[in-house]
Every structure is written in structure tokens, then in C-alpha cells.
Design an enzyme around this catalytic site. Structure first.
Site, PDB file in Angstrom:
ATOM      1  N   LYS A  22      33.928  36.205  41.156  1.00 39.32           N
ATOM      2  CA  LYS A  22      33.077  36.760  40.091  1.00 39.32           C
ATOM      3  C   LYS A  22      31.834  35.879  39.871  1.00 39.32           C
ATOM      4  CE  LYS A  22      36.397  36.534  36.985  1.00 39.32           C
ATOM      5  NZ  LYS A  22      37.466  35.897  37.805  1.00 39.32           N
ATOM      6  N   ARG A  97      38.457  40.774  28.913  1.00 39.81           N
ATOM      7  CA  ARG A  97      39.727  40.424  29.542  1.00 39.81           C
ATOM      8  C   ARG A  97      40.911  41.047  28.818  1.00 39.81           C
ATOM      9  NH1 ARG A  97      37.726  35.233  31.995  1.00 39.81           N
ATOM     10  NH2 ARG A  97      39.410  34.373  33.218  1.00 39.81           N
ATOM     11  N   ARG A 136      37.581  24.569  44.794  1.00 38.42           N
ATOM     12  CA  ARG A 136      36.244  24.815  44.221  1.00 38.42           C
ATOM     13  C   ARG A 136      35.648  23.547  43.599  1.00 38.42           C
ATOM     14  NH1 ARG A 136      35.859  29.321  39.862  1.00 38.42           N
ATOM     15  NH2 ARG A 136      37.714  28.262  39.141  1.00 38.42           N
ATOM     16  N   ARG A 169      34.612  19.103  39.222  1.00 34.77           N
ATOM     17  CA  ARG A 169      35.712  20.072  39.355  1.00 34.77           C
ATOM     18  C   ARG A 169      36.235  20.390  37.964  1.00 34.77           C
ATOM     19  NH1 ARG A 169      37.676  20.357  44.904  1.00 34.77           N
ATOM     20  NH2 ARG A 169      36.499  18.816  46.092  1.00 34.77           N
ATOM     21  N   ARG A 181      47.005  31.491  35.168  1.00 37.35           N
ATOM     22  CA  ARG A 181      45.809  32.333  34.993  1.00 37.35           C
ATOM     23  C   ARG A 181      45.978  33.672  35.711  1.00 37.35           C
ATOM     24  NH1 ARG A 181      41.744  27.871  36.912  1.00 37.35           N
ATOM     25  NH2 ARG A 181      40.300  29.607  37.189  1.00 37.35           N
TER      26      ARG A 181
HETATM   27  P1  AP5 Z   1      34.423  31.858  42.056  1.00 37.76           P
HETATM   28  O1  AP5 Z   1      33.254  32.736  42.315  1.00 37.76           O
HETATM   29  O2  AP5 Z   1      34.156  30.605  41.285  1.00 37.76           O
HETATM   30  O3  AP5 Z   1      35.612  32.713  41.435  1.00 37.76           O
HETATM   31  P2  AP5 Z   1      35.768  33.385  40.003  1.00 37.76           P
HETATM   32  O4  AP5 Z   1      36.237  34.784  40.192  1.00 37.76           O
HETATM   33  O5  AP5 Z   1      34.518  33.189  39.197  1.00 37.76           O
HETATM   34  O6  AP5 Z   1      36.990  32.544  39.474  1.00 37.76           O
HETATM   35  P3  AP5 Z   1      37.248  31.706  38.155  1.00 37.76           P
HETATM   36  O7  AP5 Z   1      38.361  30.779  38.473  1.00 37.76           O
HETATM   37  O8  AP5 Z   1      35.988  31.081  37.609  1.00 37.76           O
HETATM   38  O9  AP5 Z   1      37.716  32.827  37.203  1.00 37.76           O
HETATM   39  P4  AP5 Z   1      38.531  32.689  35.957  1.00 37.76           P
HETATM   40  O10 AP5 Z   1      38.425  34.084  35.488  1.00 37.76           O
HETATM   41  O11 AP5 Z   1      39.891  32.136  36.078  1.00 37.76           O
HETATM   42  O12 AP5 Z   1      37.745  31.548  35.119  1.00 37.76           O
HETATM   43  P5  AP5 Z   1      36.798  31.623  33.819  1.00 37.76           P
HETATM   44  O13 AP5 Z   1      35.849  30.504  33.883  1.00 37.76           O
HETATM   45  O14 AP5 Z   1      36.302  33.005  33.601  1.00 37.76           O
HETATM   46  O15 AP5 Z   1      35.101  31.486  43.471  1.00 37.76           O
HETATM   47  C1  AP5 Z   1      36.188  30.567  43.521  1.00 37.76           C
HETATM   48  C2  AP5 Z   1      36.028  29.669  44.759  1.00 37.76           C
HETATM   49  O16 AP5 Z   1      36.169  30.494  45.934  1.00 37.76           O
HETATM   50  C3  AP5 Z   1      34.641  29.012  44.873  1.00 37.76           C
HETATM   51  O17 AP5 Z   1      34.806  27.718  45.390  1.00 37.76           O
HETATM   52  C4  AP5 Z   1      33.868  29.897  45.846  1.00 37.76           C
HETATM   53  O18 AP5 Z   1      32.930  29.148  46.614  1.00 37.76           O
HETATM   54  C5  AP5 Z   1      34.987  30.454  46.734  1.00 37.76           C
HETATM   55  N1  AP5 Z   1      34.752  31.841  47.151  1.00 37.76           N
HETATM   56  C6  AP5 Z   1      34.183  32.846  46.442  1.00 37.76           C
HETATM   57  N2  AP5 Z   1      34.144  33.979  47.161  1.00 37.76           N
HETATM   58  C7  AP5 Z   1      34.729  33.692  48.366  1.00 37.76           C
HETATM   59  C8  AP5 Z   1      34.986  34.442  49.548  1.00 37.76           C
HETATM   60  N3  AP5 Z   1      34.648  35.754  49.646  1.00 37.76           N
HETATM   61  N4  AP5 Z   1      35.598  33.815  50.576  1.00 37.76           N
HETATM   62  C9  AP5 Z   1      35.949  32.501  50.491  1.00 37.76           C
HETATM   63  N5  AP5 Z   1      35.718  31.727  49.413  1.00 37.76           N
HETATM   64  C10 AP5 Z   1      35.111  32.313  48.352  1.00 37.76           C
HETATM   65  O19 AP5 Z   1      37.883  31.373  32.661  1.00 37.76           O
HETATM   66  C11 AP5 Z   1      38.490  30.093  32.490  1.00 37.76           C
HETATM   67  C12 AP5 Z   1      39.362  30.128  31.246  1.00 37.76           C
HETATM   68  O20 AP5 Z   1      38.541  30.386  30.077  1.00 37.76           O
HETATM   69  C13 AP5 Z   1      40.435  31.212  31.226  1.00 37.76           C
HETATM   70  O21 AP5 Z   1      41.617  30.804  31.890  1.00 37.76           O
HETATM   71  C14 AP5 Z   1      40.630  31.423  29.705  1.00 37.76           C
HETATM   72  O22 AP5 Z   1      41.406  30.362  29.167  1.00 37.76           O
HETATM   73  C15 AP5 Z   1      39.221  31.249  29.171  1.00 37.76           C
HETATM   74  N6  AP5 Z   1      38.498  32.528  29.091  1.00 37.76           N
HETATM   75  C16 AP5 Z   1      37.343  32.846  29.766  1.00 37.76           C
HETATM   76  N7  AP5 Z   1      36.937  34.086  29.433  1.00 37.76           N
HETATM   77  C17 AP5 Z   1      37.853  34.576  28.552  1.00 37.76           C
HETATM   78  C18 AP5 Z   1      37.979  35.813  27.874  1.00 37.76           C
HETATM   79  N8  AP5 Z   1      37.084  36.805  28.052  1.00 37.76           N
HETATM   80  N9  AP5 Z   1      39.057  35.978  27.060  1.00 37.76           N
HETATM   81  C19 AP5 Z   1      39.962  34.981  26.867  1.00 37.76           C
HETATM   82  N10 AP5 Z   1      39.895  33.774  27.482  1.00 37.76           N
HETATM   83  C20 AP5 Z   1      38.828  33.573  28.319  1.00 37.76           C
END
Ligand code: AP5
Length: 228
Positions: A22, A97, A136, A169, A181
């Protein structure tokens, strides 16, 4: 056509489990179309780093890999939506979410005479997500994302985007927390796929391939919306 020449704001949701890409894809769409990436994860990490009341409440929940309360998430998002740069349109990354967040989002956009134009579900295999997330790291200066194996900077130790040399990280990017997660995603967020499908706004995009190929597929959808 870029955000400067679009006739009305375009709002896009990227749905997908941790590691689905994402953030990676949102940043590429931001560069290509001038829309603004709104990541609630980034907003919450900002609140944690700033030590705000919302950040203090969110910190331990995020470290466990559970979802932060709707009340806190909606408050940080609403504050961000009041800033002028989002007027041209947004890419919502990691929001909504929960069903409550999805309903609240409709209200927030309606108050601005806006709507959700498209919801894209990035379809991935859960088994591969632990490796993606555990490898990552991001540029400490500009936030550009990298991966130990799948996306390294062109020059080792130097950010492609800003030439910075500090990387970091996330504390929640360990295998155990990623599994929590993933569970939270399937229990609370995956039902939104059907919610948006029923409204006719959902597209599913296969997201296990190369980053650039997925970007092309998303670019086609967004071009259609923006007329670019
Ligand atoms: P990346 O693009 O970083 O993946 P992502 O989908 O953004 O994953 P996240 O881990 O950031 O999502 P998340 O939803 O758990 O975290 P968030 O910060 O929203 O890619 C990941 C890695 O893979 C990178 O190294 C990239 O280079 C690589 N990659 C990408 N595409 C690839 C491909 N095609 N092939 C190979 N490699 C690839 O949330 C964190 C925390 O915040 C949550 O756990 C929760 O506690 C809280 N939170 C956030 N939003 C909410 C909400 N709306 N409601 C409640 N709690 C929330």
C-alpha cells in the site's frame, strides 16, 4: 493530467494486509498523479513521536499489532484532512480499517462535497507478507521505502530519492507482530472488500508481482479516474 488540472478531487482507497505494498504504491501514485498519500499508520507514528495524547494512547496498541481505536484514528485523520494540500485528492493508505471508519469516512468526505471514487484491493498471499514486512526499512529523511531483498537503493546506503544516508526500521516489523497484524486485517478490515464491492467501487489487483508491474496496473485505474 495532474492534480493541478483535475476538475474535481479524486479520492482512492488502497486496501490490503500488512506488506501488500500500500505504502510503496501510494508513493508512486503520488509522484505520478499529484494526489496526496494519507497513511493513518504514518499519522499515528507521527503522533507517537510527538508524544501527543493520541500518540501516547496508540503506542502500545501499535507495538502489539492491534488496531488503534476508531476514535483516535478518526481524530488524527480529520485533523490531516483540514490541511489545504489534500484539496486536490487523496490516496488513503491503511484507512479505513473497520466498518465504523468506512462509514465515518463517507461523512467526512460528504461534508467536503467529495466521495470515494475507487477502492483498490491489493491481492497477496499472507505467507509472503512476513518476509516482506520483516525486510522493510525506510529513509529516515524522506520516508522512501526499501527492502533488504526486493527493493534496494541503486547505491548501497544512499536513498534514491533524497540522497539521505540514514535509514530506520519500524518496531512493529517483526514476525510475531506481523502475524497479529495479519489477523487483525482478516477479522476487521477484509470485510470492507465486500462492503465496497457492493457499492460498485472495488477493483482487485494481483499484487504478488514486480513493484513496477503493479504500479502500471494501478496507474491505469487512476488514469481512468483523473482523465490523465
Ligand atoms: P509496503 O508498501 O511498506 O507495505 P504496506 O502495505 O504499506 O504495509 P504496512 O506494513 O505499512 O501496512 P500496515 O497496514 O500493517 O501498517 P500501517 O503503517 O498502516 O511494503 C512492505 C515491504 O515490501 C517494503 O519493504 C517494500 O519495499 C516491499 N514490497 C512492496 N511491494 C512489493 C512487491 N510487489 N514485491 C516485493 N516486495 C515488495 O499501520 C501500522 C499500525 O498502525 C497498525 O498495526 C495499527 O496498530 C495502526 N493503524 C494504522 N492505521 C489504522 C487504522 N486505520 N485503524 C486502526 N489502527 C490503525
Amino acid at each position: 493530467m495532474t492534480a493541478d488540472t483535475m476538475t474535481r478531487p479524486v479520492n482512492l482507497i488502497l486496501l490490503g494486509p500488512p506488506g501488500a505494498g500500500k505504502g510503496t504504491q501510494a508513493r508512486m501514485l503520488e509522484d505520478a498523479f499529484g494526489l496526496v498519500q494519507l497513511s493513518t499508520g504514518d499519522l499515528l507514528r507521527g503522533a507517537v513521536n510527538a508524544g501527543t495524547p493520541a500518540g501516547l494512547a496508540a503506542k502500545s496498541v501499535m507495538e502489539k499489532g492491534e488496531l488503534v481505536s476508531d476514535e483516535i484514528v478518526l481524530a488524527v485523520l480529520e485533523e490531516r484532512l483540514q490541511q489545504p494540500d489534500v484539496a486536490a485528492g487523496t490516496i488513503l493508505d491503511g484507512f479505513p480499517r473497520t466498518a465504523a471508519q468506512a462509514e465515518a469516512l463517507d461523512g467526512l468526505l460528504a461534508a467536503r462535497n467529495q466521495q470515494i471514487d475507487a477502492v483498490i484491493s491489493l491481492e497477496v498471499d499472507d505467507d509472503a507478507m512476513v518476509a516482506r514486512v520483516s525486510g522493510r526499512y525506510t529513509c529516515a529523511d524522506c520516508g522512501e521505502g526499501y527492502h533488504d531483498e526486493f527493493k534496494q537503493p541503486a547505491t548501497a546506503g544512499v536513498c534514491d530519492k533524497c540522497q539521505g544516508s540514514s535509514f530506520k526500521r519500524r518496531p512493529d516489523d517483526n514476525a510475531e507482530t506481523v502475524r497479529t497484524r495479519l489477523s487483525a486485517y482478516h477479522a476487521q478490515t477484509a470485510p470492507l472488500i465486500e462492503y465496497y464491492n457492493a457499492r460498485g467501487t472495488l477493483s482487485k489487483v494481483a499484487a504478488m508481482g514486480a513493484i513496477d508491474d503493479i504500479a502500471k496496473a494501478l496507474g491505469k485505474i487512476v488514469s481512468h479516474l483523473t482523465g490523465a
